[in-house]
Design a protein around this motif. Structure first.
Motif, PDB file in Angstrom:
ATOM      1  N   THR A  42       0.814  -1.213   0.000  1.00 26.92           N
ATOM      2  CA  THR A  42       0.000   0.000   0.000  1.00 26.92           C
ATOM      3  C   THR A  42       0.850   1.266   0.000  1.00 26.92           C
ATOM      4  O   THR A  42       0.301   2.355  -0.072  1.00 26.92           O
ATOM      5  CB  THR A  42      -0.917   0.014   1.234  1.00 26.92           C
ATOM      6  OG1 THR A  42      -0.109  -0.042   2.431  1.00 26.92           O
ATOM      7  CG2 THR A  42      -1.885  -1.148   1.214  1.00 26.92           C
ATOM      8  N   ALA A  43       2.171   1.135   0.078  1.00 24.55           N
ATOM      9  CA  ALA A  43       3.038   2.305   0.089  1.00 24.55           C
ATOM     10  C   ALA A  43       2.912   3.040  -1.234  1.00 24.55           C
ATOM     11  O   ALA A  43       2.732   2.443  -2.289  1.00 24.55           O
ATOM     12  CB  ALA A  43       4.485   1.885   0.334  1.00 24.55           C
ATOM     13  N   THR A  44       2.963   4.367  -1.185  1.00 22.22           N
ATOM     14  CA  THR A  44       2.857   5.161  -2.395  1.00 22.22           C
ATOM     15  C   THR A  44       4.074   6.050  -2.566  1.00 22.22           C
ATOM     16  O   THR A  44       4.713   6.457  -1.598  1.00 22.22           O
ATOM     17  CB  THR A  44       1.596   6.047  -2.364  1.00 22.22           C
ATOM     18  OG1 THR A  44       1.663   6.902  -1.222  1.00 22.22           O
ATOM     19  CG2 THR A  44       0.330   5.211  -2.313  1.00 22.22           C
ATOM     20  N   LYS A  45       4.381   6.350  -3.839  1.00 23.29           N
ATOM     21  CA  LYS A  45       5.423   7.304  -4.173  1.00 23.29           C
ATOM     22  C   LYS A  45       4.766   8.670  -4.267  1.00 23.29           C
ATOM     23  O   LYS A  45       3.750   8.830  -4.930  1.00 23.29           O
ATOM     24  CB  LYS A  45       6.074   6.956  -5.509  1.00 23.29           C
ATOM     25  CG  LYS A  45       6.745   5.593  -5.550  1.00 23.29           C
ATOM     26  CD  LYS A  45       7.385   5.346  -6.902  1.00 23.29           C
ATOM     27  CE  LYS A  45       6.333   5.087  -7.983  1.00 23.29           C
ATOM     28  NZ  LYS A  45       5.691   3.779  -7.834  1.00 23.29           N
ATOM     29  N   THR A  46       5.318   9.651  -3.600  1.00 20.16           N
ATOM     30  CA  THR A  46       4.798  11.008  -3.696  1.00 20.16           C
ATOM     31  C   THR A  46       5.471  11.722  -4.850  1.00 20.16           C
ATOM     32  O   THR A  46       6.705  11.814  -4.895  1.00 20.16           O
ATOM     33  CB  THR A  46       5.032  11.788  -2.390  1.00 20.16           C
ATOM     34  OG1 THR A  46       4.332  11.139  -1.318  1.00 20.16           O
ATOM     35  CG2 THR A  46       4.524  13.217  -2.516  1.00 20.16           C
ATOM     36  N   VAL A  47       4.668  12.196  -5.788  1.00 21.58           N
ATOM     37  CA  VAL A  47       5.203  12.939  -6.925  1.00 21.58           C
ATOM     38  C   VAL A  47       4.613  14.340  -6.909  1.00 21.58           C
ATOM     39  O   VAL A  47       3.442  14.540  -6.566  1.00 21.58           O
ATOM     40  CB  VAL A  47       4.901  12.239  -8.271  1.00 21.58           C
ATOM     41  CG1 VAL A  47       5.656  10.932  -8.380  1.00 21.58           C
ATOM     42  CG2 VAL A  47       3.413  11.990  -8.446  1.00 21.58           C
ATOM     43  N   GLN A  48       5.436  15.297  -7.271  1.00 16.95           N
ATOM     44  CA  GLN A  48       5.058  16.706  -7.227  1.00 16.95           C
ATOM     45  C   GLN A  48       5.000  17.253  -8.645  1.00 16.95           C
ATOM     46  O   GLN A  48       5.896  16.994  -9.453  1.00 16.95           O
ATOM     47  CB  GLN A  48       6.093  17.502  -6.411  1.00 16.95           C
ATOM     48  CG  GLN A  48       5.792  18.974  -6.262  1.00 16.95           C
ATOM     49  CD  GLN A  48       4.830  19.256  -5.132  1.00 16.95           C
ATOM     50  OE1 GLN A  48       4.712  18.479  -4.198  1.00 16.95           O
ATOM     51  NE2 GLN A  48       4.129  20.383  -5.225  1.00 16.95           N
ATOM     52  N   GLY A  49       3.926  17.987  -8.966  1.00 16.79           N
ATOM     53  CA  GLY A  49       3.817  18.527 -10.312  1.00 16.79           C
ATOM     54  C   GLY A  49       3.138  19.876 -10.352  1.00 16.79           C
ATOM     55  O   GLY A  49       2.454  20.280  -9.401  1.00 16.79           O
ATOM     56  N   VAL A  50       3.324  20.572 -11.459  1.00 12.62           N
ATOM     57  CA  VAL A  50       2.619  21.824 -11.713  1.00 12.62           C
ATOM     58  C   VAL A  50       1.665  21.579 -12.874  1.00 12.62           C
ATOM     59  O   VAL A  50       2.044  20.995 -13.888  1.00 12.62           O
ATOM     60  CB  VAL A  50       3.602  22.979 -12.002  1.00 12.62           C
ATOM     61  CG1 VAL A  50       4.500  22.676 -13.181  1.00 12.62           C
ATOM     62  CG2 VAL A  50       2.856  24.289 -12.232  1.00 12.62           C
ATOM     63  N   LYS A  76       0.871  15.445  -5.597  1.00 17.55           N
ATOM     64  CA  LYS A  76       0.706  16.799  -5.072  1.00 17.55           C
ATOM     65  C   LYS A  76       0.888  17.782  -6.222  1.00 17.55           C
ATOM     66  O   LYS A  76       1.829  17.645  -7.006  1.00 17.55           O
ATOM     67  CB  LYS A  76       1.720  17.086  -3.967  1.00 17.55           C
ATOM     68  CG  LYS A  76       1.517  16.221  -2.723  1.00 17.55           C
ATOM     69  CD  LYS A  76       2.481  16.608  -1.615  1.00 17.55           C
ATOM     70  CE  LYS A  76       2.216  15.792  -0.350  1.00 17.55           C
ATOM     71  NZ  LYS A  76       3.136  16.163   0.757  1.00 17.55           N
ATOM     72  N   THR A  77      -0.033  18.749  -6.331  1.00 15.59           N
ATOM     73  CA  THR A  77       0.010  19.648  -7.479  1.00 15.59           C
ATOM     74  C   THR A  77      -0.089  21.113  -7.063  1.00 15.59           C
ATOM     75  O   THR A  77      -0.633  21.447  -6.021  1.00 15.59           O
ATOM     76  CB  THR A  77      -1.145  19.356  -8.459  1.00 15.59           C
ATOM     77  OG1 THR A  77      -2.401  19.562  -7.788  1.00 15.59           O
ATOM     78  CG2 THR A  77      -1.066  17.930  -8.984  1.00 15.59           C
ATOM     79  N   GLU A  78       0.455  21.958  -7.933  1.00 17.04           N
ATOM     80  CA  GLU A  78       0.275  23.400  -7.874  1.00 17.04           C
ATOM     81  C   GLU A  78      -0.193  23.831  -9.254  1.00 17.04           C
ATOM     82  O   GLU A  78       0.120  23.178 -10.251  1.00 17.04           O
ATOM     83  CB  GLU A  78       1.590  24.100  -7.510  1.00 17.04           C
ATOM     84  CG  GLU A  78       2.164  23.695  -6.166  1.00 17.04           C
ATOM     85  CD  GLU A  78       3.574  24.235  -5.959  1.00 17.04           C
ATOM     86  OE1 GLU A  78       3.953  25.195  -6.665  1.00 17.04           O
ATOM     87  OE2 GLU A  78       4.292  23.690  -5.111  1.00 17.04           O
ATOM     88  N   THR A  79      -0.942  24.923  -9.335  1.00 20.35           N
ATOM     89  CA  THR A  79      -1.485  25.348 -10.621  1.00 20.35           C
ATOM     90  C   THR A  79      -0.708  26.532 -11.183  1.00 20.35           C
ATOM     91  O   THR A  79      -0.143  27.344 -10.442  1.00 20.35           O
ATOM     92  CB  THR A  79      -2.970  25.734 -10.503  1.00 20.35           C
ATOM     93  OG1 THR A  79      -3.106  26.806  -9.576  1.00 20.35           O
ATOM     94  CG2 THR A  79      -3.799  24.540 -10.042  1.00 20.35           C
ATOM     95  N   SER A  80      -0.724  26.592 -12.513  1.00 24.95           N
ATOM     96  CA  SER A  80      -0.061  27.687 -13.228  1.00 24.95           C
ATOM     97  C   SER A  80      -0.676  27.780 -14.605  1.00 24.95           C
ATOM     98  O   SER A  80      -1.174  26.787 -15.148  1.00 24.95           O
ATOM     99  CB  SER A  80       1.448  27.422 -13.349  1.00 24.95           C
ATOM    100  OG  SER A  80       2.055  28.289 -14.297  1.00 24.95           O
TER     101      SER A  80
END
Length: 367
Positions: A42-50, A76-80
């Motif tokens: 159940t472990a997940t990789k955390t990926v960050q994106g825009v 995890k995301t941020e918007t642009s």
């Protein structure tokens, strides 16, 4: 003999205790090992994106979060704005996810990302209108209108825009007090927003006789009209989300350029759309949502979004058209065919100029 028996009994008791301890230890070890195995599963990789703002609700959807976690991802995301991503410091990010291929290709070249880039889904640009505005356009040869959808005749509209036509000059507009001032389609800022830039791509293609701008001379041929399309609007929204919300609330311009996905998502939610009419330009541009992987994990995520059946279904829920088979979108939106041109019948896709050409077109349109 008694002493010997007592000794033997004591040895047996000690052996029993040792065996019990070993058994308990084995059970504990098995439980711990089982938990570790379960944690690994159940472990997940955390990926960050825009990402472009139009995908924010997709990634925030609990069903999407669950589907990604089942495949080992926490996103995890941020918007642009898609066209503003080129100016961001993307160090430490796993992916960028602009809303069309041109800015994605530019980012890929900048960060030396190998092609092909994953393109999980797309959405054509449409114009949303209130019924009164759509019927006036139709009465003046600028559109054809059915019950809840229709076609915007781009050549006729651009001719009217070039002539600075006003609503008051259009037959039938006098009966609708809200239809006043210069006729124009409200779009987002093409220097930072993908939809605004794609609007210019489609408009310039039509205005230049079906030719894709590929040079400064080509940009110059349509620059005065592109400037007029932008300058007449005054201050522009930075995202289609805000523009669409304003339109649905009854504020803003009678004609607003948005993504079809925004309309389809609203319909899928069962929300009341009032007198909404969706006009598909007869020549439009597709917004090809394209992942730019900056790490191997980012590429794995992009490929998962493209191939996983659950995530493709959830993309349709949010109004996007998955790349490849068209049946998924058609089946899922069957109840909304009154408003949606499901098969894009009569809609031509304008090729989009290269990034630098389109960027120059947007710059000159705003000056």
């Amino acid at each position: 003999m008694l002493g010997s028996g007592s000794t033997l009994l004591g040895v047996r008791r000690i052996a029993g205790i040792v065996l019990a301890v070993l058994l308990i230890g084995g059970v504990v070890a098995a439980v711990v090992a089982g938990r570790e195995d379960q944690d690994k599963r159940t472990a997940t990789k955390t990926v960050q994106g825009v990402i472009g703002s139009e995908k924010a609700e997709f990634f925030a959807d609990p069903d999407v979060v669950k589907a990604l976690a089942a495949k080992g991802f926490t996103v995890k995301t941020e918007t642009s704005g898609s066209w503003a991503m080129d100016g961001l410091d993307l160090k430490g990010y796993d992916f960028a996810f602009p809303s069309s291929q041109a800015p994605a290709d530019e980012l890929a070249a900048k960060f030396h990302v190998r092609q092909p880039l994953p393109r999980p889904f797309y959405s054509p640009l449409v114009v949303v209108a209130h019924r009164s505005a759509a019927e006036v356009l139709a009465a003046n040869g600028l559109a054809t209108v059915g019950k809840g959808t229709g076609t915007l005749k781009m050549a006729a509209y651009l001719k009217a825009a070039a002539q600075d036509r006003t609503w008051q000059q259009l037959k039938g507009a006098a009966a609708h007090g809200e239809l006043t001032g210069t006729l124009f389609i409200a779009s987002t800022d093409p220097n930072t927003s993908n939809s605004g830039a794609l609007y210019l791509a489609a408009a310039s293609y039509v205005a230049d006789g079906g030719r894709v701008a590929s040079s400064a001379a080509a940009v110059g041929r349509t620059a005065p009209l592109m400037h007029k399309l932008v300058s007449v609007q005054g201050a522009q929204q930075s995202s289609t989300d805000a523009a669409f919300r304003d339109f649905i609330s009854g504020a803003g311009n009678p004609l607003v350029l948005v993504y079809e996905s925004q309309v389809a998502a609203l319909l899928n939610q069962g929300q009341d759309v009032g007198d909404l009419t969706v006009l598909y330009p007869d020549t439009t541009a597709n917004s090809d949502h394209t992942v730019v992987p900056l790490t191997p994990e980012g590429r794995a995520l992009g490929e998962l979004l493209s191939s996983d059946p659950t995530l493709r279904r959830l993309a349709v829920k949010h109004g996007f058209r998955p790349q490849g088979a068209t049946g998924e979108f058609t089946a899922a939106t069957a109840a909304h065919a009154t408003y949606l041109n499901q098969k894009l019948t009569g809609v031509r896709q304008a090729p989009v100029p290269a990034y630098k050409v389109l960027h120059e077109m947007a710059r000159r349109a705003g000056n």
